[in-house]
Design an enzyme around this catalytic site. Sequence first.
Site, PDB file in Angstrom:
ATOM      1  N   PRO A 127       0.822  -1.211   0.000  1.00 29.46           N
ATOM      2  CA  PRO A 127       0.000   0.000   0.000  1.00 29.46           C
ATOM      3  C   PRO A 127       0.854   1.259   0.000  1.00 29.46           C
ATOM      4  O   PRO A 127       2.005   1.246   0.438  1.00 29.46           O
ATOM      5  CB  PRO A 127      -0.797  -0.118   1.313  1.00 29.46           C
ATOM      6  CG  PRO A 127      -0.778  -1.578   1.631  1.00 29.46           C
ATOM      7  CD  PRO A 127       0.549  -2.074   1.154  1.00 29.46           C
ATOM      8  N   CYS A 128       0.281   2.323  -0.494  1.00 31.59           N
ATOM      9  CA  CYS A 128       0.998   3.591  -0.633  1.00 31.59           C
ATOM     10  C   CYS A 128       0.829   4.405   0.651  1.00 31.59           C
ATOM     11  O   CYS A 128      -0.249   4.878   0.958  1.00 31.59           O
ATOM     12  CB  CYS A 128       0.436   4.352  -1.830  1.00 31.59           C
ATOM     13  SG  CYS A 128       1.221   5.916  -2.179  1.00 31.59           S
ATOM     14  N   GLN A 129       1.913   4.572   1.404  1.00 33.53           N
ATOM     15  CA  GLN A 129       1.859   5.335   2.662  1.00 33.53           C
ATOM     16  C   GLN A 129       2.980   6.376   2.689  1.00 33.53           C
ATOM     17  O   GLN A 129       4.087   6.115   2.241  1.00 33.53           O
ATOM     18  CB  GLN A 129       2.032   4.394   3.858  1.00 33.53           C
ATOM     19  CG  GLN A 129       0.916   3.371   3.991  1.00 33.53           C
ATOM     20  CD  GLN A 129       1.303   2.276   4.979  1.00 33.53           C
ATOM     21  OE1 GLN A 129       2.174   1.466   4.714  1.00 33.53           O
ATOM     22  NE2 GLN A 129       0.637   2.264   6.122  1.00 33.53           N
TER      23      GLN A 129
END
Length: 416
Positions: free
Chosen positions: A142-144
Amino acid sequence: MKKVYTISEAADILGKSKETLRRWDKSGKLCAVREPMSNYRVYKKEQLMIFDEFEQSYKREVKEIQPTDNYTVLELFAGAGGLAIGLEQAGLKCVALNELDHWAAETLRVNRPNWNVIEGDIRNLSFSHLRNKVDVVTGGFPCQAFSYAGKKLGLQDARGTLFYEFARVVQETSPAICIGENVRGLLNHDSGRTLKGMISILDEIGYRVLEPKILKAIYYNVPQKRERLILVGVRKDITVDFEYPQSNNKIYTLKDALKKGELFNCDVPDSAGSKYPISKQNILDLVPAGGYWRDLPLELQKKYMQKSFYLGGGKTGIARRISWDEPCLTLTCSPAQKQTERCHPEETRPFTVREYARIQTFPDDWRFTGAVNQQYKQIGNAVPVNLAKAIGISIVNFLNEKKMSDTHTHAEVMQA
């Protein structure tokens, strides 16, 4: 080869923005024409053939390459198996797959009982026992965002993010190559700082990172306008270069996905699917194939869009009915949300589960577990299988060249 191309398709092929093509249209440099049936502005094939980019995009072919060894993959954030199936089709062997979501993990187990599916939170798992035993680590993390302000970011600075876990596992296992995939939005996430941080971390743990690339699924035998950002790290002691997959020579449409043809040897099987509420069905009954909310009568546009009607912008995914002769818009985790409606071209309903799977190029015998909404979620989150296969072929080519290079180096040492 297609005879006409939308502004969006032409922009993709020529590597230009849609705004640039609209300026060319107004100035007379490259004038779009209106299709008699739909009234949409399109370009004829003959108009685009003057551009080298157009010719090149249709001369390329993805060549099948056979692995010269038993190359192995550890897949993280494996989902329902879109990437894993594609890598398998390319000749790579998944030795372990990690997935947190129960139903996605169950889907993997049901379809591939021989796969080592590790269900659980990656933050609680160690893969150090696979050190020097896998050739590839992949992961759709996921993009964090990180706390990154231009300094050189290290692995410890990313603690608490799932990219940290991806990089940690890469460091633990030391594969020849690691492949991260994500949504296009990662490119500009936090003004580009997130991606810079990821590159900095991979560099710190011993991987040279290629220029990230956005792969458009429509150029890899996928009948869907889906884009994935690919991040590749090659271990620094390896001198062989990785090459991104080349685009092929044909764009497939929704008809190719759901009907018997080149992609599938039969029509799409029947399956369960969501339904629209009566109020939405009444609206979508009025939208033609290939159309969207702007094809409604003006008063219905205002009623359906409410405040959004006055905000500008295309919002072309709203009240959208896909046509047979175009690739589908990007599938989402739910087929009936207002912002991302994907209506069947002839029947006023969302695509079924198996239609969703076809558009993502899953094989018909790949079963999805859980309730219908869980199945949609698994498919909507997946990497299209055919795109994954193209990536897998590039990985196999890289590993074949690495093996050949290692053999030559060993021979030279023995002769010295």
